[in-house]
Design a protein around this motif. Sequence first.
Motif, PDB file in Angstrom:
ATOM      1  N   VAL A 182       0.854  -1.186   0.000  1.00  0.00           N
ATOM      2  CA  VAL A 182       0.000   0.000   0.000  1.00  0.00           C
ATOM      3  C   VAL A 182       0.889   1.235   0.000  1.00  0.00           C
ATOM      4  O   VAL A 182       1.774   1.370   0.850  1.00  0.00           O
ATOM      5  CB  VAL A 182      -0.937   0.028   1.224  1.00  0.00           C
ATOM      6  N   GLU A 183       0.660   2.108  -0.961  1.00  0.00           N
ATOM      7  CA  GLU A 183       1.397   3.365  -1.053  1.00  0.00           C
ATOM      8  C   GLU A 183       0.429   4.490  -1.383  1.00  0.00           C
ATOM      9  O   GLU A 183      -0.775   4.252  -1.565  1.00  0.00           O
ATOM     10  CB  GLU A 183       2.495   3.272  -2.131  1.00  0.00           C
ATOM     11  N   LEU A 184       0.947   5.708  -1.459  1.00  0.00           N
ATOM     12  CA  LEU A 184       0.142   6.865  -1.831  1.00  0.00           C
ATOM     13  C   LEU A 184       0.621   7.420  -3.164  1.00  0.00           C
ATOM     14  O   LEU A 184       1.821   7.420  -3.455  1.00  0.00           O
ATOM     15  CB  LEU A 184       0.242   7.964  -0.760  1.00  0.00           C
ATOM     16  N   THR A 185      -0.322   7.886  -3.971  1.00  0.00           N
ATOM     17  CA  THR A 185       0.044   8.578  -5.197  1.00  0.00           C
ATOM     18  C   THR A 185       0.523   9.985  -4.839  1.00  0.00           C
ATOM     19  O   THR A 185       0.430  10.420  -3.687  1.00  0.00           O
ATOM     20  CB  THR A 185      -1.157   8.683  -6.153  1.00  0.00           C
ATOM     21  N   TYR A 186       1.017  10.716  -5.837  1.00  0.00           N
ATOM     22  CA  TYR A 186       1.470  12.082  -5.587  1.00  0.00           C
ATOM     23  C   TYR A 186       0.337  12.968  -5.079  1.00  0.00           C
ATOM     24  O   TYR A 186       0.569  13.940  -4.359  1.00  0.00           O
ATOM     25  CB  TYR A 186       2.067  12.681  -6.863  1.00  0.00           C
ATOM     26  N   SER A 187      -0.891  12.634  -5.448  1.00  0.00           N
ATOM     27  CA  SER A 187      -2.042  13.432  -5.009  1.00  0.00           C
ATOM     28  C   SER A 187      -2.635  12.932  -3.699  1.00  0.00           C
ATOM     29  O   SER A 187      -3.656  13.441  -3.241  1.00  0.00           O
ATOM     30  CB  SER A 187      -3.122  13.439  -6.092  1.00  0.00           C
ATOM     31  N   GLY A 188      -2.003  11.926  -3.091  1.00  0.00           N
ATOM     32  CA  GLY A 188      -2.453  11.446  -1.793  1.00  0.00           C
ATOM     33  C   GLY A 188      -3.465  10.326  -1.821  1.00  0.00           C
ATOM     34  O   GLY A 188      -3.996   9.937  -0.774  1.00  0.00           O
ATOM     35  N   LEU A 189      -3.743   9.779  -3.016  1.00  0.00           N
ATOM     36  CA  LEU A 189      -4.683   8.665  -3.107  1.00  0.00           C
ATOM     37  C   LEU A 189      -4.000   7.364  -2.698  1.00  0.00           C
ATOM     38  O   LEU A 189      -2.822   7.136  -2.992  1.00  0.00           O
ATOM     39  CB  LEU A 189      -5.213   8.527  -4.534  1.00  0.00           C
ATOM     40  N   ILE A 190      -4.755   6.503  -2.047  1.00  0.00           N
ATOM     41  CA  ILE A 190      -4.240   5.191  -1.661  1.00  0.00           C
ATOM     42  C   ILE A 190      -4.197   4.288  -2.892  1.00  0.00           C
ATOM     43  O   ILE A 190      -5.169   4.209  -3.649  1.00  0.00           O
ATOM     44  CB  ILE A 190      -5.126   4.558  -0.579  1.00  0.00           C
ATOM     45  N   LYS A 191      -3.059   3.618  -3.093  1.00  0.00           N
ATOM     46  CA  LYS A 191      -2.964   2.639  -4.168  1.00  0.00           C
ATOM     47  C   LYS A 191      -2.486   1.316  -3.588  1.00  0.00           C
ATOM     48  O   LYS A 191      -1.720   1.287  -2.621  1.00  0.00           O
ATOM     49  CB  LYS A 191      -2.046   3.121  -5.286  1.00  0.00           C
ATOM     50  N   ILE A 192      -2.971   0.226  -4.185  1.00  0.00           N
ATOM     51  CA  ILE A 192      -2.771  -1.108  -3.618  1.00  0.00           C
ATOM     52  C   ILE A 192      -2.271  -2.068  -4.690  1.00  0.00           C
ATOM     53  O   ILE A 192      -2.736  -2.043  -5.831  1.00  0.00           O
ATOM     54  CB  ILE A 192      -4.091  -1.633  -3.015  1.00  0.00           C
ATOM     55  N   LYS A 193      -1.322  -2.912  -4.303  1.00  0.00           N
ATOM     56  CA  LYS A 193      -0.792  -3.935  -5.205  1.00  0.00           C
ATOM     57  C   LYS A 193      -0.734  -5.262  -4.456  1.00  0.00           C
ATOM     58  O   LYS A 193      -0.491  -5.293  -3.248  1.00  0.00           O
ATOM     59  CB  LYS A 193       0.614  -3.558  -5.683  1.00  0.00           C
ATOM     60  N   GLY A 194      -0.962  -6.357  -5.177  1.00  0.00           N
ATOM     61  CA  GLY A 194      -0.852  -7.667  -4.549  1.00  0.00           C
ATOM     62  C   GLY A 194      -1.634  -8.719  -5.300  1.00  0.00           C
ATOM     63  O   GLY A 194      -2.377  -8.416  -6.244  1.00  0.00           O
ATOM     64  N   PRO A 195      -1.516  -9.967  -4.886  1.00  0.00           N
ATOM     65  CA  PRO A 195      -2.190 -11.079  -5.580  1.00  0.00           C
ATOM     66  C   PRO A 195      -3.689 -11.125  -5.335  1.00  0.00           C
ATOM     67  O   PRO A 195      -4.367 -12.002  -5.867  1.00  0.00           O
ATOM     68  CB  PRO A 195      -1.500 -12.312  -4.994  1.00  0.00           C
ATOM     69  N   TRP A 216      -0.724  -1.467  -9.961  1.00  0.00           N
ATOM     70  CA  TRP A 216      -1.356  -0.859  -8.788  1.00  0.00           C
ATOM     71  C   TRP A 216      -2.812  -0.531  -9.073  1.00  0.00           C
ATOM     72  O   TRP A 216      -3.144  -0.025 -10.149  1.00  0.00           O
ATOM     73  CB  TRP A 216      -0.645   0.434  -8.399  1.00  0.00           C
ATOM     74  N   PHE A 217      -3.686  -0.774  -8.098  1.00  0.00           N
ATOM     75  CA  PHE A 217      -5.066  -0.303  -8.185  1.00  0.00           C
ATOM     76  C   PHE A 217      -5.149   1.021  -7.445  1.00  0.00           C
ATOM     77  O   PHE A 217      -4.815   1.108  -6.257  1.00  0.00           O
ATOM     78  CB  PHE A 217      -6.049  -1.304  -7.574  1.00  0.00           C
ATOM     79  N   ILE A 218      -5.592   2.068  -8.148  1.00  0.00           N
ATOM     80  CA  ILE A 218      -5.691   3.400  -7.567  1.00  0.00           C
ATOM     81  C   ILE A 218      -7.096   3.580  -6.998  1.00  0.00           C
ATOM     82  O   ILE A 218      -8.081   3.559  -7.734  1.00  0.00           O
ATOM     83  CB  ILE A 218      -5.417   4.505  -8.610  1.00  0.00           C
ATOM     84  N   THR A 219      -7.202   3.755  -5.699  1.00  0.00           N
ATOM     85  CA  THR A 219      -8.505   3.906  -5.063  1.00  0.00           C
ATOM     86  C   THR A 219      -8.979   5.355  -5.144  1.00  0.00           C
ATOM     87  O   THR A 219      -8.260   6.234  -5.619  1.00  0.00           O
ATOM     88  CB  THR A 219      -8.452   3.488  -3.581  1.00  0.00           C
ATOM     89  N   SER A 220     -10.172   5.604  -4.655  1.00  0.00           N
ATOM     90  CA  SER A 220     -10.704   6.964  -4.552  1.00  0.00           C
ATOM     91  C   SER A 220     -10.551   7.511  -3.139  1.00  0.00           C
ATOM     92  O   SER A 220     -11.143   8.535  -2.798  1.00  0.00           O
ATOM     93  CB  SER A 220     -12.190   6.984  -4.946  1.00  0.00           C
ATOM     94  N   ASP A 221      -9.754   6.830  -2.325  1.00  0.00           N
ATOM     95  CA  ASP A 221      -9.579   7.226  -0.933  1.00  0.00           C
ATOM     96  C   ASP A 221      -8.282   7.997  -0.730  1.00  0.00           C
ATOM     97  O   ASP A 221      -7.224   7.593  -1.219  1.00  0.00           O
ATOM     98  CB  ASP A 221      -9.559   5.991  -0.024  1.00  0.00           C
TER      99      ASP A 221
END
Length: 337
Positions: A182-195, A216-221
Amino acid sequence: MKTSVIDLGLQPSNFELTQALSAAFSQVEPTLVIINTTGSTGVNKKVELSTSAISISADLSNAAVGAKPGDIWSLLLPTNHIAGLNVLARALKLGTEVVGVEGRADFTAIVPTQLHRALTGDIPLLEHLQNCKAVLVGGAAVEDSLLEVARLKGIEIFTTYGMTETSGGCVYNNVPLPGVSVELTYSGLIKIKGPILASGYQDQEALWLKNFSDGWFITSDLGEIKDGKIFVIGRTDDVIISGGENISLAAIESELASNFPDVNFLATSIPDSEWGQKLCLLSDAHIDQVKISSVLQNKFGRAAVPKEFLVVNEIPLIGIGKPDRVKASTLIISAQR
């Protein structure tokens, strides 16, 4: 190789769903599970999840709470949602069958609304949760005060964060499960990677590509990371989560505009200990609240019934006409004082 499909939109029974998952987990051939969910624009999305992702999610969840073969999960959530489906999958992995609230269970999963009700009068549910070794609480934000009361009542809580596109909860007590990044994009959105990620959206490839980048899946959070823990601090879209159900504010307003064209509406929400986010409705004319509630429940379900109504002289707007939901929420809160 032919891909089998389990479509939750066809409303298979729990028995049929368990049988289908059991067969899929034991086969080499790929199987996709199709799960309906609501996006930020109110457009329905059909998420394609592989049974491999669901299987991995179940194993990670069982490991996180310390579940062993023979342990029992109770099913307190509908199986047309990823959270309910996951309970069936976890039980399958342990070689057991799910029970209801009346049965003895080692583990269960609920939404904050259910936790609130258990702590405010639902004695059978409270006793059921107290007898569990661990209770997963997810699907919406849960207030710290509610968690504190639950723990004082002897309920072992694991808060979870995730969504249909991540096979449900993939962050437990603010920490990503093993293999999940789990990381953050430059704009602060949560992004998730994994199986545990979905394979895509059925018939909506462009939308999936918009949300999926470099694995990565970019969430709206919007989130923040502190000491390796992830915290959700807000959403960028107009979808709220109330009682564990996604509700599109834009879709609410569109439906009301179609049925009551002479009245202007603005849907918003305010924090609430029972619902997580409580759906509220502003209008610029007096309305029949019973009729409004009936229209919305028939279209979207019980969770879409407004919990607060407020009549205002003018609907608050930003700029050239964008609804000012922050102002609307402030008006609702002020009216309650």
